[in-house]
Design a protein around this motif. Structure first.
Motif, PDB file in Angstrom:
ATOM      1  N   HIS A 133      -8.897 108.890  16.452  1.00  0.00           N
ATOM      2  CA  HIS A 133     -10.018 108.174  17.063  1.00  0.00           C
ATOM      3  C   HIS A 133     -11.328 108.496  16.347  1.00  0.00           C
ATOM      4  N   PHE A 134     -11.537 109.758  16.005  1.00  0.00           N
ATOM      5  CA  PHE A 134     -12.762 110.134  15.300  1.00  0.00           C
ATOM      6  C   PHE A 134     -12.830 109.492  13.923  1.00  0.00           C
ATOM      7  N   GLU A 191      -9.168 117.020   7.237  1.00  0.00           N
ATOM      8  CA  GLU A 191      -9.153 118.387   7.764  1.00  0.00           C
ATOM      9  C   GLU A 191     -10.365 118.648   8.646  1.00  0.00           C
ATOM     10  N   ALA A 192     -11.519 118.096   8.285  1.00  0.00           N
ATOM     11  CA  ALA A 192     -12.718 118.264   9.111  1.00  0.00           C
ATOM     12  C   ALA A 192     -12.523 117.618  10.476  1.00  0.00           C
ATOM     13  N   LEU A 193     -11.951 116.411  10.498  1.00  0.00           N
ATOM     14  CA  LEU A 193     -11.700 115.752  11.773  1.00  0.00           C
ATOM     15  C   LEU A 193     -10.672 116.519  12.597  1.00  0.00           C
ATOM     16  N   SER A 194      -9.690 117.128  11.929  1.00  0.00           N
ATOM     17  CA  SER A 194      -8.707 117.940  12.653  1.00  0.00           C
ATOM     18  C   SER A 194      -9.357 119.163  13.279  1.00  0.00           C
ATOM     19  N   ILE A 195     -10.295 119.783  12.567  1.00  0.00           N
ATOM     20  CA  ILE A 195     -11.004 120.944  13.113  1.00  0.00           C
ATOM     21  C   ILE A 195     -11.810 120.536  14.336  1.00  0.00           C
ATOM     22  N   PRO A 216      -4.399 114.563  23.146  1.00  0.00           N
ATOM     23  CA  PRO A 216      -3.844 115.404  22.065  1.00  0.00           C
ATOM     24  C   PRO A 216      -4.753 115.408  20.838  1.00  0.00           C
ATOM     25  N   ALA A 217      -4.758 116.537  20.144  1.00  0.00           N
ATOM     26  CA  ALA A 217      -5.622 116.682  18.970  1.00  0.00           C
ATOM     27  C   ALA A 217      -5.342 115.636  17.893  1.00  0.00           C
ATOM     28  N   PRO A 218      -4.073 115.302  17.570  1.00  0.00           N
ATOM     29  CA  PRO A 218      -3.859 114.250  16.557  1.00  0.00           C
ATOM     30  C   PRO A 218      -4.449 112.903  16.957  1.00  0.00           C
TER      31      PRO A 218
END
Length: 599
Positions: free
Chosen positions: A254-255, A269-273, A247-249
């Protein structure tokens, strides 16, 4: 600190066992926090010694070539494997109960850890512990000889084979001949076959007998991205694990840990993108993150910013997406084309722009269905999604999605993507102002069959309107007259005949249908009121006491006037003298107003 100082020269002269283990792994993701705790430079007690800890890291980096994040941060144990809890739990129970299958099959999209899982299983089955007396465990120690050799890719009893380059029967025959011999130094002889779907049909047939009844000291571990290409006979002989997309979240979390270990600052927001662009693949996400870190360093900021990630990936800014969707819904063609030109000049690809509009439409639809606060990282975005959800109807959103989906195919395959995007958006803009084709065709058929001035269904029947004595609101009648004067004759007729007003307020109408037609007149009324008033109306069907429609009110007034006239003594006497006489109302509306209705 004194104990760690002598270790620095050893790191400079050659790689440590932990570095060799990390370099030999081909797993793709995981929480690298345990590994970071084992590194001397990261074990500083406070932030002050963090700066002196960087030179040893640089020295180690000079001794070895740079490793990309997708190779550097890999799971060393199953506890570091993210997003695959069900598989880890199954393997742990199987090891604890000594119910190990002789063949395992790992499937899933790229970058979710299929080969990583196979190597971790090999370590788990062959680990002997720090004292050399341990057995199979779901938590391999990582320091014993089998664990170290498997991590470095040099264990003689763990054979890895790439089926993409070894597809024939001869390659499988070598496996068949070798399985008869016991393991040299490990507990199990393990064959890891990656991309197993690339084996030829004859190779699969040759492997079937050995795969069904292998010697007890042999385990087969298969990994594939195209499980549908495997014969059913192979699938029935293996224990299958479907590795899920991450999943993206969870990817974004992790990132964030990876960035912290790398000493890189990154915006959430950058990590979410990046997580959304990875599409569930950790390897893809780490590759994008590696590129984003390099992109940030070039700017001299040392920070992974959302704006730079969007520029790097060619994505549109979210505020620009919302403005563009607003121009589409408002019917402002010039502003819409200007917004497209602006995004194209900034480097946003036309396909990426229309996909962003599709994603925004999808999120608005989900927010409307959920009925709660939309899921968005910023307050502005949540407010915008809530506004679109309240403003648009379900039918409008579905029609918008279909038009965007059609436009996406045209932009992707068109000779000029920018021109295709402009024409697709203009078509969407104009189609938003048109009535629904199915409802329009049905209405045309009704008019053709009954005529424009045909009475509504059930005229003359004893069916009564809603139990409300009050006449329709004068403001509703005035609103209908404005729609009629604007040339929307068909919609004005619908508003007169088919709408019983429950609540009428500025930009809001709650009504009951006055007929049994299956179609909903709300979209047509909403568009007509928008053209007349310039504002978007919220129109919905409700329950409860309602005023009669304008037509029902006029008919009731005419019937009351007719009853009043017939009750006059003179008229009664005339009907008694002339039983066949008829009362003719030349103008029923004037009769309702008090003018003489008869000739």
């Amino acid at each position: 600190m004194s104990d760690s100082d002598p270790e620095l020269p050893e790191e400079e002269t050659g790689p440590t066992a932990a570095e060799l283990e990390a370099a030999g792994q081909s797993a793709l993701f995981g929480d690298p926090a345990p590994r970071a705790a084992a590194q001397p430079p990261a074990a500083t007690p406070d932030a002050a010694p963090a700066a002196p800890a960087q030179p040893p890291r640089a020295a180690a980096g000079a001794a070895q070539p740079y490793r990309v994040l997708a190779r550097k941060y890999r799971p060393q144990t199953f506890s570091e494997l993210i997003g695959q809890e069900a598989m880890v739990r199954t393997l742990a129970n199987a090891i604890a109960r000594d119910r190990l299958a002789h063949a395992f099959l790992m499937t899933g999209v790229r970058g979710v850890g299929k080969t990583s899982t196979a190597r971790l299983i090999a370590k788990a089955l062959n680990c002997v512990g720090t004292d050399g007396q341990g057995g199979p465990t779901i938590d391999p120690c990582g320091v014993c000889e089998p664990c170290t050799a498997i991590a470095e890719g040099r264990h003689i009893d763990v054979i890895e084979m790439d089926a993409a380059s070894n597809t024939g029967v001869d390659d499988v025959r070598e496996i068949i001949e070798q399985v008869r011999y016991a393991a040299v130094s490990a507990r199990y002889k393990i064959y890891i076959i990656d991309e197993v779907h690339m084996l030829s049909r004859n190779a699969f047939n040759a492997l079937l007998k050995t795969l069904e009844e292998p010697p007890p000291h042999v385990k087969f571990l298969f990994a594939t991205t195209e499980v549908d290409r495997l014969p059913v006979t192979v699938l029935s002989r293996t224990q299958r694990f479907d590795l899920r997309r991450i999943p993206a979240p969870l990817l974004a979390e992790h990132f964030a840990k990876v960035c912290a270990l790398e000493g890189v600052e990154a915006e959430p927001e950058a990590l979410s993108i990046i997580a959304n662009a990875a599409e569930g693949s950790v390897r893809d996400g780490l590759s994008i993150l590696d590129q984003a870190i390099a992109h940030a360093d070039l700017g001299g900021e040392g920070k992974v910013a959302a704006t730079r990630v969007r520029d790097m990936l060619g994505l549109a800014d979210k505020s620009a997406q919302r403005r563009l969707l607003g121009h589409l819904l408002e019917g402002d063609a010039k502003a819409m084309l200007a917004a497209v030109e602006e995004q194209y000049a900034l480097g946003v690809e036309p396909v990426a722009l229309i996909r962003a509009l599709m994603d925004l439409t999808h999120r608005v639809t989900l927010a409307q269905v959920a009925g709660g606060e939309p899921d968005a990282p910023t307050e502005d975005e949540r407010a915008a999604l809530a506004g679109f959800a309240a403003r648009l109807g379900a039918g409008e959103l579905h029609r918008l999605w279909q038009l965007l989906l059609k436009g996406h195919d045209e932009v992707r395959t068109g000779p000029d993507p920018l021109v295709s995007l402009q024409m697709a958006l203009l078509r969407i803009l104009h189609a938003a102002q048109m009535p629904d084709p199915g409802r329009l065709a049905k209405r045309i058929e009704e008019l053709a069959a009954n005529g424009l001035a045909a009475a509504p269904e059930g005229e003359g029947a004893p069916s009564a309107p809603a139990p409300v004595a009050a006449a329709p609101s004068q403001s509703w009648a005035a609103l209908v007259d404005e729609v009629d004067a604007a040339g929307q004759l068909r919609v004005a007729q619908i508003m007169r005949d088919r709408v019983r007003v429950i609540e009428l307020a500025p930009e809001r109408l709650v009504y009951q249908p006055a007929d049994s037609f299956p179609d909903d007149p709300a979209p047509d009324i909403r568009e007509a009121l928008f053209k007349v008033t310039g504002k978007r109306w919220q129109i919905e069907r409700g329950t409860g006491p309602a005023q009669p429609s304008l037509r029902e009110a006029a008919e009731a007034a005419a019937a009351a006037e007719d009853a009043r006239i017939r009750s006059d003594p003179l008229v009664k006497a005339a009907f008694e003298a002339f039983p066949d006489a008829e009362l003719i109302a030349a103008e029923p509306l004037r009769a309702a107003a008090g003018s003489p209705p008869w000739n």
